[in-house]
Structures are given as structure tokens and as C-alpha cells.
Motif scaffolding. Structure first.
Motif, PDB file in Angstrom:
ATOM      1  N   ARG A 144      43.212 -78.229  42.456  1.00 33.55           N
ATOM      2  CA  ARG A 144      42.487 -77.267  43.279  1.00 33.55           C
ATOM      3  C   ARG A 144      43.175 -75.907  43.271  1.00 33.55           C
ATOM      4  N   ASP A 145      44.491 -75.916  43.366  1.00 35.90           N
ATOM      5  CA  ASP A 145      45.227 -74.657  43.419  1.00 35.90           C
ATOM      6  C   ASP A 145      44.982 -73.829  42.163  1.00 35.90           C
ATOM      7  N   ILE A 146      45.153 -74.427  40.996  1.00 28.65           N
ATOM      8  CA  ILE A 146      44.983 -73.697  39.741  1.00 28.65           C
ATOM      9  C   ILE A 146      43.562 -73.174  39.612  1.00 28.65           C
ATOM     10  N   ASN A 147      42.583 -74.024  39.831  1.00 25.04           N
ATOM     11  CA  ASN A 147      41.199 -73.602  39.605  1.00 25.04           C
ATOM     12  C   ASN A 147      40.729 -72.585  40.628  1.00 25.04           C
ATOM     13  N   GLN A 148      41.107 -72.733  41.872  1.00 20.15           N
ATOM     14  CA  GLN A 148      40.699 -71.753  42.865  1.00 20.15           C
ATOM     15  C   GLN A 148      41.313 -70.391  42.586  1.00 20.15           C
ATOM     16  N   ARG A 149      42.570 -70.367  42.171  1.00 20.93           N
ATOM     17  CA  ARG A 149      43.228 -69.083  41.876  1.00 20.93           C
ATOM     18  C   ARG A 149      42.649 -68.438  40.617  1.00 20.93           C
ATOM     19  N   VAL A 150      42.422 -69.223  39.585  1.00 20.04           N
ATOM     20  CA  VAL A 150      41.896 -68.672  38.341  1.00 20.04           C
ATOM     21  C   VAL A 150      40.465 -68.176  38.515  1.00 20.04           C
ATOM     22  N   LEU A 151      39.650 -68.927  39.228  1.00 23.91           N
ATOM     23  CA  LEU A 151      38.236 -68.591  39.343  1.00 23.91           C
ATOM     24  C   LEU A 151      37.965 -67.375  40.220  1.00 23.91           C
ATOM     25  N   ARG A 152      38.991 -66.772  40.783  1.00 17.15           N
ATOM     26  CA  ARG A 152      38.838 -65.472  41.451  1.00 17.15           C
ATOM     27  C   ARG A 152      38.693 -64.346  40.429  1.00 17.15           C
ATOM     28  N   HIS A 153      39.005 -64.640  39.178  1.00 15.75           N
ATOM     29  CA  HIS A 153      39.085 -63.612  38.150  1.00 15.75           C
ATOM     30  C   HIS A 153      37.981 -63.818  37.114  1.00 15.75           C
ATOM     31  N   THR A 154      38.058 -63.093  36.016  1.00 19.32           N
ATOM     32  CA  THR A 154      37.101 -63.227  34.914  1.00 19.32           C
ATOM     33  C   THR A 154      37.505 -64.429  34.066  1.00 19.32           C
ATOM     34  N   VAL A 155      36.556 -65.309  33.812  1.00 19.98           N
ATOM     35  CA  VAL A 155      36.872 -66.592  33.179  1.00 19.98           C
ATOM     36  C   VAL A 155      35.881 -66.893  32.060  1.00 19.98           C
ATOM     37  N   SER A 156      36.379 -67.460  30.984  1.00 22.08           N
ATOM     38  CA  SER A 156      35.539 -68.154  30.013  1.00 22.08           C
ATOM     39  C   SER A 156      36.170 -69.514  29.733  1.00 22.08           C
ATOM     40  N   LEU A 157      35.376 -70.423  29.219  1.00 26.14           N
ATOM     41  CA  LEU A 157      35.796 -71.817  29.109  1.00 26.14           C
ATOM     42  C   LEU A 157      36.655 -72.079  27.881  1.00 26.14           C
TER      43      LEU A 157
END
Length: 316
Positions: A79-92
Motif C-alpha cells: 500500500r505504501d509504495i503504490n499510494q506514494r507512486v500513484l500521486r505522480h505521473t505513472v505508466s505501467l
């Protein structure tokens, strides 16, 4: 389909579609962050680096181009990693694709080429199986991952910057791997640059860094592959690497860089707390586990690649 060596058709795309609708970047600096591999201390250091840039008056956009999950095999860390990363610009990356949309028979979705030992492939499939079971307990995050695109394209400083995970034909392609450049197997570069119109292609996925430059259709172009933001990339060096794209060179410490039409493309180290991360890693992946067998030595010692060995073409 051979698990871990092949990939689903959904990973494929047409190079000519990748930069059809580029986004104009307003920030002065872009960090392209590939292969975080679930390392929270590397993420904390990247956030600190961005804050330092912003304190100096440079706004920073963080772009995560996949495989930000991998070693984060606990509910809390997932949860920590994904919540922090998904605040930004993301591609898979292939990891996130398989966490959000598991593909029967894909294994890790890594599309490993034949030069990768089968034992490595089998261990990666086992890591993915554990992560998929964990992700199934976080359907909200799975849904958010499923909503992310497979690639991004930006206009920055008048240049077209294509950000992919693998290569311009596949989410898990190895056409921009260090091994491909080392073997001279980059004949498709001209076609990819022509089809996309990109000036810079930024990639990750294949674990070793690359900085290539050369003339294509009368214009200088760049390929940059940051290897891994979350583990060591070079000999006797446990630091991660990210790609920094900006109008100015990094204040200090770039491993390699190239200047193109007023834009600096640099590979910048991520000096996270290695001992603290190894403590967490060993708790999650003790001796004998697939991640420990495949990655612990690299996390501790880096790779066999010298800094000079990541440059190809005219890159200086």
C-alpha cells in the motif's frame, strides 16, 4: 506461451501511436523513474532529491514508468509504495500489468530473452505469484493500476520525449536493453524514431543502464535506459539510477549525460540507505527465497558493469 519468456498480446502496441497526443510539460525538471522494485528507501531519497530541486526553484515532475512493485511483499509496504507512486505521473510495467490484469500463462510477463537463465525466469514467476496473491487483497489499488496507460509522451524544451517501459513495440520488449546495444542489435532504432517522431526515448525494464546517442534522419536522438531506481546498476555500487531531463545539468554526481538542443539528459544516482533496505529485504525475502536468490547479491554489490560501459553511439 512459455511463462516468463512470452507476453500477452495486450503488451503490444504500434510505434506510430505512441506520440500521437503528447502532453506539454510545464515543470522545469522531469525524473523518469523505472524499476523502483518496491524499495521504499529509494523512493524516499528520490522524493528528497525532488524537494531539493524545488527548493532551488526548479519544479519537478516524477514519472514512474513501471516495475515500481516487486520486493514490496507485505500488505503495508504494498500500500505504501503504490499510494506514494500513484500521486505522480505513472505508466505501467509488466509487473503492474500482471498485478492489475493477471494474464493466464504469462508468469512474470518479463518476456525474458534466451540469454537469461531459466532458473532466473522460474524465480521471477514465483515472485509474481506471491505478489499477485498479495495484490488481490487490495482491489482499490488494482483498479487504480489498471487505469494507467502503457506509455507516455511529452513535449519538453521543444523536444518530444517518449517514455516506455520496454521498447516502442512492447511493454516488455528488450529492444532497448544494454545487451541489444552491446551486440549491435539496434537496427530498429531508425524505424522507431521515424514512426514515433521522438527525440528522446526513455526506457527501463531490462535492468542495466544505457545512454545512446546518434543521428537518425538527419537529427540527433537519444535513448536512455535507467536500469533500476531501486537497486545497484554498476560495479561495486549499490545506488539506484534515474533519468533526469532538464534545461540544466544536475548540480553534481551524474553518472553519465548528454546534451541535446538545450536539454540535458542525465543518469543520476539514488543514494538510498542500503543497509536499512537490506534489513527490510531480508525480512520479506529470507535466504533461499526466489528474490534473495536472484537479487540479494546485486542489491549488496551492484553489477559487473562499469560506468563507461553504459555509453553507446556518440553519447559523452
Amino acid at each position: 506461451m512459455t511463462e516468463g519468456r512470452s507476453c500477452p498480446l495486450a503488451y503490444r502496441y504500434r510505434p506510430q501511436d505512441l506520440c500521437a497526443q503528447p502532453e506539454v510539460v510545464a515543470e522545469e525538471v522531469v525524473y523518469v523513474i523505472g524499476g523502483l522494485y518496491g524499495n521504499p528507501l529509494a523512493l524516499t531519497e528520490i522524493e528528497r532529491m525532488a524537494a531539493a530541486e524545488q527548493a532551488a526553484g526548479r519544479r519537478v515532475r516524477l514519472v514512474f514508468n513501471g516495475d515500481f512493485n516487486w520486493f514490496n511483499a507485505s500488505d503495508e509496504l504494498f500500500r505504501d509504495i503504490n499510494q506514494r507512486v500513484l500521486r505522480h505521473t505513472v505508466s505501467l510495467g509488466n509487473v503492474e500489468y500482471e498485478l492489475a490484469n493477471p494474464s493466464p500463462g504469462a508468469g512474470c510477463g518479463c518476456a525474458y530473452p534466451e540469454f537469461v537463465d531459466q532458473a532466473v525466469v522460474a524465480r521471477s514467476n514465483r515472485i509474481m505469484t506471491r505478489l499477485q496473491a498479495l495484490a488481490s487483497g487490495h482491489p482499490d489499488l488494482q483498479a487504480r493500476l489498471a487505469a494507467q496507460p502503457r506509455y507516455r509522451c511529452f513535449i519538453f524544451g521543444g523536444l518530444k520525449i517518449l517514455v516506455v517501459h520496454g521498447d516502442p513495440q512492447s511493454l516488455a520488449g528488450w529492444g532497448l536493453a544494454h545487451e541489444a546495444f552491446e551486440a549491435g542489435n539496434n537496427e530498429e532504432l531508425a524505424d522507431w524514431f521515424a514512426a514515433t517522431g521522438a527525440d528522446v526515448i526513455a526506457s527501463t525494464h531490462t535492468c542495466l543502464p544505457v545512454l545512446w546517442s546518434g543521428a537518425v534522419a538527419g537529427r540527433e536522438r537519444i535513448v536512455v535506459n535507467n536500469g533500476s531506481a531501486g537497486m545497484g546498476n554498476l560495479v561495486a555500487d549499490g545506488r539506484g539510477l534515474i533519468t533526469r531531463i532538464a534545461g540544466t545539468a544536475p548540480a553534481s554526481g551524474a553518472i553519465a549525460g548528454h546534451h541535446l538542443a538545450g536539454v540535458e539528459v542525465s543518469l543520476v544516482p539514488v543514494a538510498f540507505d542500503l543497509e536499512a533496505w537490506l534489513g527490510q529485504f531480508d525480512t520479506l525475502w529470507p535466504a533461499g527465497s526466489p528474490a534473495a536468490e536472484s537479487y540479494r547479491q546485486r542489491i549488496r554489490e551492484g553489477t559487473q558493469l562499469a560506468a563507461g560501459g553504459l555509453r553507446f553511439g556518440a553519447a559523452t
